[in-house]
Each structure stands twice: as C-alpha cells, then as structure tokens.
Design a protein around this motif. Structure first.
Motif, PDB file in Angstrom:
ATOM      1  N   THR A   1     -16.596  73.626  42.315  1.00  0.00           N
ATOM      2  CA  THR A   1     -16.654  74.387  41.068  1.00  0.00           C
ATOM      3  C   THR A   1     -15.431  75.268  40.916  1.00  0.00           C
ATOM      4  OG1 THR A   1     -19.069  74.453  41.230  1.00  0.00           O
ATOM      5  CG2 THR A   1     -18.047  75.968  39.688  1.00  0.00           C
TER       6      THR A   1
ATOM      7  N   PRO B   1     -28.408  71.877  36.811  1.00  0.00           N
ATOM      8  CA  PRO B   1     -27.459  72.944  37.130  1.00  0.00           C
ATOM      9  C   PRO B   1     -27.700  74.190  36.290  1.00  0.00           C
ATOM     10  CG  PRO B   1     -26.381  71.152  35.941  1.00  0.00           C
ATOM     11  CD  PRO B   1     -27.733  70.665  36.309  1.00  0.00           C
TER      12      PRO B   1
ATOM     13  N   MET C   1     -25.849  77.212  34.585  1.00  0.00           N
ATOM     14  CA  MET C   1     -24.557  77.700  34.107  1.00  0.00           C
ATOM     15  C   MET C   1     -24.781  78.769  33.049  1.00  0.00           C
ATOM     16  SD  MET C   1     -22.372  74.176  33.571  1.00  0.00           S
ATOM     17  CE  MET C   1     -22.570  72.776  34.675  1.00  0.00           C
TER      18      MET C   1
ATOM     19  N   SER D   1     -21.494  79.025  37.559  1.00  0.00           N
ATOM     20  CA  SER D   1     -22.156  77.720  37.611  1.00  0.00           C
ATOM     21  C   SER D   1     -22.631  77.511  39.038  1.00  0.00           C
ATOM     22  CB  SER D   1     -21.211  76.601  37.192  1.00  0.00           C
ATOM     23  OG  SER D   1     -21.892  75.357  37.161  1.00  0.00           O
TER      24      SER D   1
ATOM     25  N   TYR E   1     -26.603  72.746  41.987  1.00  0.00           N
ATOM     26  CA  TYR E   1     -26.402  71.329  41.669  1.00  0.00           C
ATOM     27  C   TYR E   1     -27.434  70.423  42.325  1.00  0.00           C
ATOM     28  CZ  TYR E   1     -22.088  73.514  40.229  1.00  0.00           C
ATOM     29  OH  TYR E   1     -21.179  74.356  39.644  1.00  0.00           O
TER      30      TYR E   1
ATOM     31  N   ALA F   1     -18.351  70.876  35.906  1.00  0.00           N
ATOM     32  CA  ALA F   1     -18.628  72.268  35.551  1.00  0.00           C
ATOM     33  C   ALA F   1     -17.348  73.074  35.506  1.00  0.00           C
ATOM     34  CB  ALA F   1     -19.604  72.871  36.559  1.00  0.00           C
TER      35      ALA F   1
ATOM     36  N   LEU G   1     -16.094  75.350  32.446  1.00  0.00           N
ATOM     37  CA  LEU G   1     -15.775  76.770  32.589  1.00  0.00           C
ATOM     38  C   LEU G   1     -14.383  77.067  32.039  1.00  0.00           C
ATOM     39  CD1 LEU G   1     -17.312  77.165  36.123  1.00  0.00           C
ATOM     40  CD2 LEU G   1     -17.932  78.614  34.171  1.00  0.00           C
TER      41      LEU G   1
ATOM     42  N   PHE H   1     -19.918  73.885  26.981  1.00  0.00           N
ATOM     43  CA  PHE H   1     -20.464  74.796  27.981  1.00  0.00           C
ATOM     44  C   PHE H   1     -21.818  75.329  27.536  1.00  0.00           C
ATOM     45  CE2 PHE H   1     -21.052  79.025  29.785  1.00  0.00           C
ATOM     46  CZ  PHE H   1     -20.834  78.788  31.136  1.00  0.00           C
TER      47      PHE H   1
END
Length: 429
Positions: free
Chosen positions: A41, A351, A353, A363, A366, A377, A381, A392
């Motif tokens: 991430t 996930p 986020m 985030s 998973y 992700a 972001l 997003f």
C-alpha cells in the motif's frame, strides 16, 4: 542461503535479488505527502504520487516489506476477497460490476509495474481454486458460469474431479475453478522492486523509523525517535502492524497470523506431478491451504493460522501436517524454511479505505488478498490526494463494521468464530 538482513528468515528473504538499504530518519523533513508503512500500500501510494510530481517520504518501522508484503503466498488473483455473487447480494449489481473492474485493473497494474520497472520476481500465470466438499464444488461451477455469462470473463473455466486430479497430484479435491489471467510471484522481490522504482522517482524511504505518533492538520506531522516529517497529507499504510498508532481504525481490523513453509528443490517430474500447469493453488476450506512452485521448483505451502501474539515454536512442523494431508507423497521431502506473518482481516473480508480527517487517508484489511488489492489501493490513494475522488470514494463507501468489543474483545470473539468454521471444515458438507 542467508536471509536479507533485518527480515524474518524465510525462503523469500534468502532469495532476494536486491539488497537496498535505506537510511533511518534522523532529521526534520518537509514533503507533500508522508506515507507510514513500506508494504504494498505504502510503496504503491508513494510511486503513483511521485509519478504525479509530489514530493513523498515513506516511514517504515522495520525494513521495506518486512511485514506481510514480504512473507505472503504471492498469489495475485482476479476478483475481490468475496465472490461476485456475494458482492451482488451485498452491494447491488452496479457496485459489484465496478468492484470486478477494479480487480481486473489491480492484477493488470501489478503486471504493468513489473514490466515497466524490470522487476525480477518469478512472475507466472494462473491460479486454481480447488473444491474441498460437494457444496464447494457446486459453488465453483456456478461462480465460473456467472463470470463467463454475466461478466464476459473468458479467463476462467471449471474442471471436474477427474480433470483436477490430472492437474494436481492429490485425491483430496472434487473439482476446480481455473483462472488463467491471474498471476503469482515472489512477493518480497516484487515489493523491493517497487521500492527501487520509488527511489528512482525521488521518493525518500526511511527504514527503522517507527512512527511514535502523528497528527493531522496543516501541516500534518509524523514523529519518530530521531526526526519528524511535516506534510500536507498523510497516508496510513500499516495494515496488520497498525498497533496503537490510530485507535479510530484499529477496531475495524483483526490481525491474524498465517504460516508458510518451503521444501527443498523438487525434481522436475515430482514438481509436475504436484502442479502440472505450474499455477498457484488454493482450496476452499475456511482456513485455506495455498501453494505454488517457486522459481527453483520448491513447493511453497501455506496452511494454518493462530490468533495470539506468538508463533508456533515449530512452524515447519505446524504447516507440514497440513501439507501432508494434501500431498502424502512428500513425507520424505526435506523442509528448508518455515515462517509466519501477520495480516489483517475485516469482518466482511472487504478492504477498509477512507479519510479520517482532511489530509489523512488510509487503506487496510485486505484479508489475504493483498498483493493486487493493496497495490491498486495505492493508486487510488494517489488519485484522491491529487483531487480525483470518484474511484476512491467507491471503496471508501463500502461499510466496514467494527469487531464486536473493539480491540479489547475481538480476539476471543474471533477464536470462537474460527472454532465454529473449523468444525464446518471437518464435518460440514
């Protein structure tokens, strides 16, 4: 082979093809974005932000990809952690379609990063899902038909019991869903390659620089033992290693431990007997077994979890029992490596986020699908920080319940739930 310094002793750490060292933060730094965590991430966020012209600093408590990003099974599967029929029931057809499209893009993104940056990570094609019970077999057949008919996905096909036993040298499974468009790889070399690409784009990566506290605001600030980073935005990319850094997120995830072994290199005929098509494999038990052949023909086999703060004293023996249930013909095969790692799951296995406040994004969670999902992700972001919010926000609007009892009671609740599902694995149909 000696493990990469600072990493857990694993097959992956012993076979890295990059040995990049990044400095410890020992000064005050000002950037546009501070990323906390150097797993998939964080690294993907940093890379995509740098490509947009942002100045980025990444703070890692240990080494790059020290956590789950450097220890996992290396599966890069199409789809979300929940199947498409579940997603249609949970969110409706329109969102389910978008989530499917995101998953396709996620796998393609991983492959594109590997090709663009010349990352050597034993990239191979194909994942198989094996049915452990008659009900699971029916589900795999129906899900393959749904993906073909409703989503126009030609990469998947179903094979029956005879077909699966011709491909996988085990009599334990009743059928299989074969996905030829999914991927598998050496996860640590992939992560180190993305880190190298980040550094080449001017990203400042700091290892052994644990964030002790942070705050939002204008500017935001992250503080380590020897320095601090000020930025307009912060990305929290800690996942299963979040700890107490951010209590507002901690109750949404459950850190759990999963364990993996690597055998000695196998003779080519035996390797082909185990997995004739060289795909990665996973079965349909609730606590799944997953395996694949490495670039040097070792069987990498993951199986078994625990929910405490400690790993088993004999990880090799712990996982070997599960391996021999699938492949009793490996009884005399030497086990060269055994290791564990911590991942984060959510209650709905989707996930988690979102934004905590202006300028603070995150985030996590998973649920064992992190290689493609966390990489994607990071791209989302970067998009939202750059002002493009739509994609997003689709992910941020997916509801994520807090574990009952929050961080205090989530452990005993999970253990009870896992006990129930383990009984279904043993006695259910």
């Amino acid at each position: 082979m000696k493990a990469l310094d600072g990493h857990t002793e694993s097959y992956y750490a012993a076979t890295t093809n990059m040995a990049l060292d990044y400095p410890q933060l020992d000064e005050d730094v000002e950037v546009d974005v501070c990323v906390i965590g150097a797993g998939y991430t964080g690294l993907s966020s940093a890379l995509h932000l740098a490509q947009r012209g942002y100045k980025v600093a990444v703070l890692e408590a240990e080494r790059v990809a020290w956590g789950a990003s450097g220890r996992n099974g290396g599966h890069v599967g199409v789809g979300q952690r929940r199947c498409q029929s579940d997603l249609e029931d949970m969110f409706g057809n329109d969102i389910a379609v978008r989530l499917w499209q995101f998953s396709i893009e996620a796998v393609q993104l991983v492959e594109r990063l590997i090709m663009e940056h010349g990352i050597q990570c034993d990239l191979k094609r194909g994942i198989m899902h094996l049915a452990a019970k008659p009900s699971h077999d029916n589900y795999l057949r129906e899900e393959a038909e749904l993906l073909q008919d409703r989503y126009g996905y030609s990469g998947v096909r179903y094979v029956d019991e005879q077909g699966v036993q011709e491909i996988v040298g085990s009599e334990r499974y009743l059928g299989a869903q074969i996905d030829s468009d999914s991927l598998h790889l050496h996860p640590l070399n992939y992560a180190l390659g993305v880190a190298g690409a980040c550094a080449g784009m001017g990203v400042k990566i700091y290892e052994r620089s644990r964030v002790l506290r942070y705050r939002g605001g204008s500017p935001c600030e992250a503080v380590t033992a020897k320095g601090r980073v000020r930025a307009q935005n912060i990305v929290l990319a800690c996942n299963g290693y979040l700890g107490n850094l951010e209590p507002r997120m901690a109750g949404k995830i459950m850190p759990i431990n999963n364990f993996v072994l690597a055998t000695e290199p196998l003779p080519e005929p035996l390797a082909r007997e185990l997995i004739a098509n060289d795909h990665a494999v996973q079965d349909t038990y609730f606590v799944i077994n997953y395996w694949k052949l490495s670039g040097d023909n070792r069987l990498i086999f993951g199986g078994g979890e625990n929910y405490t703060s400690r790993f088993p004293t004999d990880i090799r023996g712990f996982v070997r029992k599960n391996m021999l249930k699938v492949y009793p013909q490996l009884k005399k095969t030497r086990i060269d490596y055994g290791w564990g790692g911590t991942l984060a799951i959510t209650l709905n296995r989707m996930p988690h986020m979102g934004r905590l406040e202006p300028g603070v994004y995150y985030s996590q969670g998973y649920s064992g699908h992190g290689v493609p999902t966390a990489t994607f992700a990071g791209k989302l972001l970067a998009e939202v920080i750059a002002g493009t919010e739509e994609r997003f926000d689709i992910m941020a609007r997916i509801p994520t319940d807090t574990f009952p009892g929050g961080t205090l009671m989530r452990w005993p609740g999970l253990v009870l739930g896992m006990l129930y599902h383990s009984l279904l694995d043993k006695f259910g149909r």
